[in-house]
Design a protein around this motif. Structure first.
Motif, PDB file in Angstrom:
ATOM      1  N   ALA A  66       7.803  -6.640  10.535  1.00 29.77           N
ATOM      2  CA  ALA A  66       7.016  -5.659   9.787  1.00 29.77           C
ATOM      3  C   ALA A  66       7.541  -4.247  10.011  1.00 29.77           C
ATOM      4  CB  ALA A  66       5.547  -5.759  10.190  1.00 29.77           C
ATOM      5  N   GLN A  67       7.802  -3.900  11.253  1.00 25.37           N
ATOM      6  CA  GLN A  67       8.302  -2.565  11.556  1.00 25.37           C
ATOM      7  C   GLN A  67       9.653  -2.315  10.895  1.00 25.37           C
ATOM      8  OE1 GLN A  67       9.092  -1.725  15.737  1.00 25.37           O
ATOM      9  NE2 GLN A  67       8.530   0.422  15.424  1.00 25.37           N
ATOM     10  N   GLN A  68      10.518  -3.307  10.932  1.00 20.63           N
ATOM     11  CA  GLN A  68      11.842  -3.168  10.329  1.00 20.63           C
ATOM     12  C   GLN A  68      11.738  -2.966   8.817  1.00 20.63           C
ATOM     13  OE1 GLN A  68      13.513  -6.548   8.908  1.00 20.63           O
ATOM     14  NE2 GLN A  68      14.641  -5.049   7.698  1.00 20.63           N
ATOM     15  N   ARG A  69      10.910  -3.766   8.163  1.00 23.17           N
ATOM     16  CA  ARG A  69      10.775  -3.676   6.703  1.00 23.17           C
ATOM     17  C   ARG A  69      10.124  -2.356   6.285  1.00 23.17           C
ATOM     18  NH1 ARG A  69       7.344  -8.346   4.774  1.00 23.17           N
ATOM     19  NH2 ARG A  69       8.318  -8.124   2.723  1.00 23.17           N
ATOM     20  N   ILE A  70       9.098  -1.943   7.009  1.00 19.29           N
ATOM     21  CA  ILE A  70       8.393  -0.719   6.637  1.00 19.29           C
ATOM     22  C   ILE A  70       9.260   0.514   6.893  1.00 19.29           C
ATOM     23  CG2 ILE A  70       6.394   0.737   7.185  1.00 19.29           C
ATOM     24  CD1 ILE A  70       4.909  -1.967   7.811  1.00 19.29           C
ATOM     25  N   SER A  71       9.990   0.519   7.997  1.00 23.61           N
ATOM     26  CA  SER A  71      10.834   1.680   8.317  1.00 23.61           C
ATOM     27  C   SER A  71      11.943   1.882   7.291  1.00 23.61           C
ATOM     28  CB  SER A  71      11.435   1.525   9.717  1.00 23.61           C
ATOM     29  OG  SER A  71      12.313   0.420   9.776  1.00 23.61           O
ATOM     30  N   GLU A  72      12.293   0.835   6.575  1.00 17.56           N
ATOM     31  CA  GLU A  72      13.336   0.955   5.544  1.00 17.56           C
ATOM     32  C   GLU A  72      12.867   1.724   4.318  1.00 17.56           C
ATOM     33  OE1 GLU A  72      14.516  -3.038   4.730  1.00 17.56           O
ATOM     34  OE2 GLU A  72      15.722  -3.227   6.567  1.00 17.56           O
ATOM     35  N   ILE A  73      11.541   1.793   4.103  1.00 17.05           N
ATOM     36  CA  ILE A  73      11.040   2.458   2.893  1.00 17.05           C
ATOM     37  C   ILE A  73      10.101   3.627   3.190  1.00 17.05           C
ATOM     38  CG2 ILE A  73      11.300   0.372   1.503  1.00 17.05           C
ATOM     39  CD1 ILE A  73       7.819   1.427   2.350  1.00 17.05           C
ATOM     40  N   SER A  74       9.772   3.864   4.457  1.00 11.30           N
ATOM     41  CA  SER A  74       8.801   4.899   4.783  1.00 11.30           C
ATOM     42  C   SER A  74       9.307   5.806   5.897  1.00 11.30           C
ATOM     43  CB  SER A  74       7.481   4.262   5.225  1.00 11.30           C
ATOM     44  OG  SER A  74       6.545   5.248   5.614  1.00 11.30           O
ATOM     45  N   LYS A  75       9.025   7.097   5.749  1.00 11.37           N
ATOM     46  CA  LYS A  75       9.326   8.066   6.794  1.00 11.37           C
ATOM     47  C   LYS A  75       8.126   8.304   7.705  1.00 11.37           C
ATOM     48  CE  LYS A  75      12.595  10.498   3.775  1.00 11.37           C
ATOM     49  NZ  LYS A  75      12.867  11.773   3.052  1.00 11.37           N
ATOM     50  N   GLY A  76       6.999   7.666   7.389  1.00 16.84           N
ATOM     51  CA  GLY A  76       5.797   7.828   8.204  1.00 16.84           C
ATOM     52  C   GLY A  76       5.934   7.149   9.550  1.00 16.84           C
ATOM     53  N   LYS A  77       5.220   7.641  10.532  1.00 18.20           N
ATOM     54  CA  LYS A  77       5.251   7.058  11.864  1.00 18.20           C
ATOM     55  C   LYS A  77       4.674   5.646  11.832  1.00 18.20           C
ATOM     56  CE  LYS A  77       3.592   7.699  16.606  1.00 18.20           C
ATOM     57  NZ  LYS A  77       2.764   8.526  17.522  1.00 18.20           N
ATOM     58  N   ILE A  78       5.339   4.731  12.521  1.00 19.63           N
ATOM     59  CA  ILE A  78       4.879   3.346  12.611  1.00 19.63           C
ATOM     60  C   ILE A  78       4.560   3.046  14.072  1.00 19.63           C
ATOM     61  CG2 ILE A  78       5.421   0.932  12.165  1.00 19.63           C
ATOM     62  CD1 ILE A  78       7.633   1.986  10.229  1.00 19.63           C
ATOM     63  N   LEU A 138       0.827  -1.204   0.000  1.00 21.23           N
ATOM     64  CA  LEU A 138       0.000   0.000   0.000  1.00 21.23           C
ATOM     65  C   LEU A 138       0.865   1.260   0.000  1.00 21.23           C
ATOM     66  CD1 LEU A 138      -2.764   1.334   0.102  1.00 21.23           C
ATOM     67  CD2 LEU A 138      -2.778   0.981   2.589  1.00 21.23           C
ATOM     68  N   LEU A 139       1.980   1.232   0.703  1.00 17.92           N
ATOM     69  CA  LEU A 139       2.863   2.399   0.751  1.00 17.92           C
ATOM     70  C   LEU A 139       3.531   2.684  -0.591  1.00 17.92           C
ATOM     71  CD1 LEU A 139       4.448   1.919   4.286  1.00 17.92           C
ATOM     72  CD2 LEU A 139       2.812   3.676   3.582  1.00 17.92           C
ATOM     73  N   GLN A 140       3.523   1.734  -1.501  1.00 19.63           N
ATOM     74  CA  GLN A 140       3.991   2.027  -2.862  1.00 19.63           C
ATOM     75  C   GLN A 140       3.058   3.018  -3.549  1.00 19.63           C
ATOM     76  OE1 GLN A 140       4.494  -1.693  -4.952  1.00 19.63           O
ATOM     77  NE2 GLN A 140       6.191  -2.369  -3.655  1.00 19.63           N
ATOM     78  N   HIS A 141       1.783   2.996  -3.163  1.00 18.50           N
ATOM     79  CA  HIS A 141       0.800   3.932  -3.707  1.00 18.50           C
ATOM     80  C   HIS A 141       0.700   5.210  -2.870  1.00 18.50           C
ATOM     81  CE1 HIS A 141      -0.846   0.829  -6.398  1.00 18.50           C
ATOM     82  NE2 HIS A 141      -0.785   0.001  -5.375  1.00 18.50           N
ATOM     83  N   LEU A 142       0.869   5.070  -1.562  1.00 12.84           N
ATOM     84  CA  LEU A 142       0.691   6.187  -0.626  1.00 12.84           C
ATOM     85  C   LEU A 142       1.951   6.320   0.236  1.00 12.84           C
ATOM     86  CD1 LEU A 142      -2.937   5.245   0.550  1.00 12.84           C
ATOM     87  CD2 LEU A 142      -2.320   6.950  -1.179  1.00 12.84           C
ATOM     88  N   PRO A 143       3.035   6.810  -0.339  1.00  9.24           N
ATOM     89  CA  PRO A 143       4.326   6.823   0.371  1.00  9.24           C
ATOM     90  C   PRO A 143       4.274   7.602   1.683  1.00  9.24           C
ATOM     91  CG  PRO A 143       4.604   7.355  -1.962  1.00  9.24           C
ATOM     92  CD  PRO A 143       3.130   7.380  -1.691  1.00  9.24           C
ATOM     93  N   HIS A 144       4.953   7.045   2.669  1.00 11.56           N
ATOM     94  CA  HIS A 144       5.197   7.704   3.951  1.00 11.56           C
ATOM     95  C   HIS A 144       3.926   7.959   4.770  1.00 11.56           C
ATOM     96  CE1 HIS A 144       9.091   8.055   2.151  1.00 11.56           C
ATOM     97  NE2 HIS A 144       8.682   8.955   1.263  1.00 11.56           N
ATOM     98  N   THR A 145       2.856   7.259   4.478  1.00 15.36           N
ATOM     99  CA  THR A 145       1.638   7.388   5.273  1.00 15.36           C
ATOM    100  C   THR A 145       1.831   6.698   6.622  1.00 15.36           C
ATOM    101  OG1 THR A 145       0.313   7.351   3.251  1.00 15.36           O
ATOM    102  CG2 THR A 145      -0.846   6.979   5.318  1.00 15.36           C
ATOM    103  N   PRO A 146       1.509   7.360   7.722  1.00 13.57           N
ATOM    104  CA  PRO A 146       1.618   6.705   9.030  1.00 13.57           C
ATOM    105  C   PRO A 146       0.787   5.423   9.085  1.00 13.57           C
ATOM    106  CG  PRO A 146       1.331   9.064   9.298  1.00 13.57           C
ATOM    107  CD  PRO A 146       1.110   8.776   7.832  1.00 13.57           C
ATOM    108  N   ALA A 147       1.317   4.437   9.795  1.00 13.10           N
ATOM    109  CA  ALA A 147       0.648   3.132   9.858  1.00 13.10           C
ATOM    110  C   ALA A 147       0.656   2.581  11.271  1.00 13.10           C
ATOM    111  CB  ALA A 147       1.324   2.150   8.913  1.00 13.10           C
ATOM    112  N   THR A 148      -0.478   2.006  11.652  1.00 14.72           N
ATOM    113  CA  THR A 148      -0.571   1.255  12.903  1.00 14.72           C
ATOM    114  C   THR A 148      -0.684  -0.221  12.546  1.00 14.72           C
ATOM    115  OG1 THR A 148      -1.619   3.056  14.128  1.00 14.72           O
ATOM    116  CG2 THR A 148      -1.958   0.822  14.963  1.00 14.72           C
ATOM    117  N   LEU A 149       0.153  -1.037  13.169  1.00 22.82           N
ATOM    118  CA  LEU A 149       0.230  -2.461  12.872  1.00 22.82           C
ATOM    119  C   LEU A 149      -0.197  -3.256  14.104  1.00 22.82           C
ATOM    120  CD1 LEU A 149       3.823  -2.416  11.327  1.00 22.82           C
ATOM    121  CD2 LEU A 149       1.670  -2.010  10.131  1.00 22.82           C
TER     122      LEU A 149
END
Length: 236
Positions: A91-103, A69-80
């Motif tokens: 998940a947090q490690q992989r997402i933090s590598e490509i997104s500046k949004g808060k996780i 989803l972040l490929q379409h909506l880059p850096h959108t904050p996400a709650t997992l």
């Protein structure tokens, strides 16, 4: 209902199975059309809520759906949310590598987690709802999700589904077994059959789309179905 695995037993199995859920190109290997469904679901979410400012991924596993989803909506904050701490960590490690949004990560059972009202623009639930048991659990969770979405937000699902006509269910289950054998071998089929029988209580696609409408969702849509897996969703 036959005795099913406890939440603790399900958590322990997923704690040991992180690698299988960590491939963005193929998704979860035991599901039919996993990559196609992931692409369709996340594209639909992005198209219907293009200005999303907060994503919630229920049963996020190793983060594949949020990553896509972040490929379409880059850096959108996400709650997992996930039962498994190792899954959440990956998940947090992989997402933090490509997104500046808060996780934000929350370990626990979605049935017991309080979600703030009108907070999320997109809620994803990939291969997780089949762990719900009773009608009351299904209805309560769908209402919780509806309440936590902002107006216009979307709820998007990919999951194992059953068929309400017994003869069709038996035939589809046989075809799914053939798919698993072709993918790997008969031992793999029996392994997958075993943990579905032990852990899962899926509902039909019709049951779930009807429940979405009953809960108050509008514009319910079916994106894809193949054998016993379906991708679908609705907007608030």
């Amino acid at each position: 209902m036959p005795r099913k695995s406890t939440v603790k037993q399900i958590k322990e199995r997923f704690d040991k199975d992180v690698e299988r859920f960590s491939n963005l190109n193929i998704g979860q290997t035991t599901t039919v059309d996993a990559a196609k469904a992931m692409n369709l679901t996340t594209t639909a979410a992005a198209l219907t809520t293009p200005h999303a400012t907060h994503i919630l991924d229920i049963g996020c596993g190793a983060g594949n759906y949020t990553l896509k989803l972040l490929q379409h909506l880059p850096h959108t904050p996400a709650t997992l949310i996930d039962l498994s701490k190792p899954m959440l960590d990956r998940a947090q490690q992989r997402i933090s590598e490509i997104s500046k949004g808060k996780i934000t990560t929350i370990q626990g059972d979605i049935r017991e987690i309080n979600l703030p009202p009108e907070t999320y623009d997109i809620i994803l639930a990939a291969a997780v709802l089949h762990h719900l048991r009773t009608d009351t659990e299904w209805e309560t969770l769908f209402k919780k999700i509806y309440t936590s979405l902002k107006p216009g937000g979307g709820f998007w699902i990919f999951d194992l589904v059953t068929h309400q006509i017994p003869q069709i269910q038996e035939h589809i289950w046989k075809l799914y077994g053939e798919y698993l054998v072709e993918y790997k071998d008969e031992a793999f089929r029996e392994l997958v059959y075993g943990y579905i029988t032990t852990e899962d209580t899926p509902r039909s696609l019709t049951y779930q789309t009807n429940l979405l409408q009953k809960t108050g969702f509008k514009n319910t849509t079916i994106l894809h179905k193949n054998l016993c897996y379906a991708a679908f969703g609705a907007t608030k």
